[in-house]
Scaffold this motif. Structure first.
Motif, short mmCIF file in Angstrom:
data_model
loop_
_atom_site.label_atom_id
_atom_site.label_comp_id
_atom_site.label_asym_id
_atom_site.label_seq_id
_atom_site.Cartn_x
_atom_site.Cartn_y
_atom_site.Cartn_z
N LEU A 171 39.17 46.48 52.08
CA LEU A 171 40.24 46.36 51.66
C LEU A 171 40.19 46.56 50.11
CD1 LEU A 171 43.01 46.13 52.78
CD2 LEU A 171 43.27 43.94 53.11
N ASP A 172 40.90 46.99 49.44
CA ASP A 172 41.18 47.18 48.50
C ASP A 172 42.80 46.92 48.09
OD1 ASP A 172 38.71 48.93 47.12
OD2 ASP A 172 38.57 49.50 48.13
N PHE A 173 42.83 46.26 46.44
CA PHE A 173 44.38 45.52 46.55
C PHE A 173 43.86 45.35 44.54
CE2 PHE A 173 42.50 42.25 48.18
CZ PHE A 173 42.79 41.35 47.34
N VAL A 174 45.23 45.45 44.18
CA VAL A 174 45.05 44.81 43.23
C VAL A 174 46.71 43.58 43.06
CG1 VAL A 174 46.78 45.11 40.62
CG2 VAL A 174 45.80 47.23 42.19
N VAL A 175 45.88 41.82 43.01
CA VAL A 175 46.05 40.56 42.97
C VAL A 175 46.48 40.74 41.62
CG1 VAL A 175 43.93 39.42 41.75
CG2 VAL A 175 45.94 38.70 42.97
N HIS A 176 48.01 39.62 41.64
CA HIS A 176 49.17 39.72 40.21
C HIS A 176 48.48 38.42 40.30
CE1 HIS A 176 50.74 43.79 39.00
NE2 HIS A 176 49.67 43.70 40.40
N THR A 177 48.81 37.14 39.96
CA THR A 177 48.36 36.10 39.78
C THR A 177 48.95 35.62 38.17
OG1 THR A 177 46.24 35.76 38.62
CG2 THR A 177 45.99 36.52 40.72
N PRO A 178 48.94 34.08 37.82
CA PRO A 178 49.27 33.57 37.24
C PRO A 178 47.85 33.53 35.80
CG PRO A 178 49.93 31.73 38.71
CD PRO A 178 49.79 32.89 39.01
N ALA A 179 46.74 33.96 36.28
CA ALA A 179 45.75 33.62 35.53
C ALA A 179 45.68 34.96 35.44
CB ALA A 179 44.69 33.52 36.34
N GLY A 180 46.58 36.06 35.37
CA GLY A 180 46.22 37.55 35.26
C GLY A 180 46.36 38.78 36.38
N ARG A 181 45.70 39.79 36.13
CA ARG A 181 45.95 41.38 36.95
C ARG A 181 44.77 41.47 37.23
NH1 ARG A 181 46.64 46.74 36.65
NH2 ARG A 181 47.45 47.49 38.40
N ARG A 182 44.56 41.93 38.28
CA ARG A 182 42.76 42.40 38.72
C ARG A 182 42.80 43.47 39.89
NH1 ARG A 182 42.82 39.86 34.04
NH2 ARG A 182 40.52 38.24 34.14
N ARG A 183 42.17 43.98 39.59
CA ARG A 183 41.76 44.75 41.34
C ARG A 183 40.49 44.22 41.76
NH1 ARG A 183 43.56 49.48 42.35
NH2 ARG A 183 44.60 49.86 40.84
N LEU A 184 40.83 44.04 43.74
CA LEU A 184 39.99 43.29 43.52
C LEU A 184 39.82 44.13 45.83
CD1 LEU A 184 39.03 40.91 44.77
CD2 LEU A 184 40.85 39.83 45.41
N HIS A 185 38.10 44.31 45.75
CA HIS A 185 37.75 44.62 47.51
C HIS A 185 36.92 43.75 47.37
CE1 HIS A 185 36.02 47.05 49.86
NE2 HIS A 185 34.31 45.90 49.96
N ASP A 210 37.51 30.27 37.36
CA ASP A 210 38.58 31.21 36.58
C ASP A 210 38.27 32.55 37.60
OD1 ASP A 210 36.34 33.41 35.61
OD2 ASP A 210 35.23 31.47 35.31
N ILE A 211 39.62 33.71 37.09
CA ILE A 211 40.19 34.81 38.29
C ILE A 211 39.29 35.53 38.80
CG2 ILE A 211 40.72 35.97 35.95
CD1 ILE A 211 43.31 37.16 38.06
N ASP A 212 37.86 35.51 36.80
CA ASP A 212 36.97 36.56 37.46
C ASP A 212 35.37 36.43 38.43
OD1 ASP A 212 38.27 38.68 35.55
OD2 ASP A 212 37.63 37.46 34.28
N THR A 213 35.44 34.54 38.29
CA THR A 213 34.42 34.48 38.60
C THR A 213 35.55 33.88 40.84
OG1 THR A 213 33.88 33.18 37.51
CG2 THR A 213 32.97 31.93 39.74
#
Length: 321
Positions: A171-185, A210-213
């Motif tokens: 599943l691929d999607f874009v997540v919007h959070t208070p810490a930023g926006r990321r594309r996620l698989h 953190d969001i990237d981790t």
């Protein structure tokens, strides 16, 4: 008492569908920061008898326990929260399951909401805003509330998934959070699996990851056997094993996934769904109508499965299918 002496932070997860996947996603995201493997109750050791047995396996160095909490009787979630008082509570969905005991969706929601009501003021409630019955549980929480959901949600959502795409790879999607926006698989199959990932992000942020981790760890999330688990079939075919257990909502999610995954011919093998009470016939018929729109061939098994087949024929699936 043992949990208190060991200073174990309990993350409790309940809901009609998606508890196990959410448990595994949360534990997987937290694992890299704990200094010891995150404890989680294994298999279906998630009820009034199973959870205490599972906690007997807790090791002295483990200080975070991610616990799936299930109920098939009134008052069970409150008793589980007394056994393992939660600091963080996650509620996935309220769906027709165990209706033979609970009778109505409202009664199921009341039972699940006991997890939210048990949270301390310095804890966290993580609630699925796409489910109105779950979102309403925010009123019961003494703790701060974080909501998650998808672009279909009409309410404001703290952690939101958009642009969802289902494939054989996951599943691929874009997540919007208070810490930023990321594309996620995530390597899980099915649009509904997004809720486990969003709940894991909410817990990760609360614990300072953190969001990237968190996003990187979710990309390596293990698949859960028996829950839309992909298996290689003959002649390049793909088998989706969703045989662990089922309910109308889970079966419809599986059929949606089957329809979304690329493939020349779609086949569903569906059987009896149990403990639906007065909703038994209607629930199986609902799944049959969904199957008629998703499959080229339908195989059913069991007395209740006949309702699936009859409804599929009524919805236009030809007898030879």
């Amino acid at each position: 008492l043992a949990l208190a002496r060991q200073q174990v932070e309990v993350i409790g997860i309940t809901g009609s569908v998606g508890k196990t996947t959410a448990k595994e996603a949360i534990a997987h995201v937290l694992d890299g920061d704990a200094g010891a493997p995150i404890f989680r109750n294994r298999a279906n050791y998630n009820g009034l008898y199973g959870l205490p047995l599972a906690l007997g396996e807790l090791q002295p160095e483990q200080h975070i326990a991610v616990l799936e909490m299930a109920a098939d009787h009134f008052g069970e979630i409150a008793r589980l929260c007394a056994i393992a008082p939660p600091c963080i509570g996650v509620v996935t969905t309220v769906e027709p399951a165990h209706l033979a005991t609970f009778g109505t969706l409202e009664a199921i929601a009341r039972e699940k909401s006991a997890l939210v009501a048990a949270l301390p003021a310095d804890g966290l409630a993580v609630l699925n805003a796409d489910d109105p019955r779950v979102a309403a549980m925010a009123a019961l929480s003494a703790a701060p509330v974080v909501t998650f959901g998808t672009e279909t949600c009409s309410a404001r959502v703290d952690i939101c998934a958009r642009e969802l795409v289902v494939s054989r790879e996951g599943l691929d999607f874009v997540v919007h959070t208070p810490a930023g926006r990321r594309r996620l698989h995530i390597p899980l199959l099915g649009r509904h699996q997004v809720y486990a990932a969003l709940a894991a992000l909410a817990v990760a942020f609360h614990r300072g990851i953190d969001i990237d981790t968190a996003v990187a760890r979710l990309s390596t999330l293990p698949r859960v056997p028996g829950r839309l688990y992909p298996l290689a079939g003959v002649a390049g075919s793909l088998l989706l094993d969703d045989s662990y257990s089922s309910s109308p909502a889970a079966a419809e999610a599986a059929l949606d996934t089957l329809a979304a995954v690329e493939g020349r011919r779609k086949v569903a093998v569906l059987g009896d769904m149990l403990e639906l009470g007065d909703y038994e016939a209607a629930g199986h018929e609902q799944v049959g109508r969904k199957a008629a729109a998703c499959v080229d061939l339908l195989v059913t098994r069991g007395e209740r499965g006949r309702h699936i087949a009859d409804a599929a024929r009524g919805a236009g699936l030809r007898p030879e299918q």
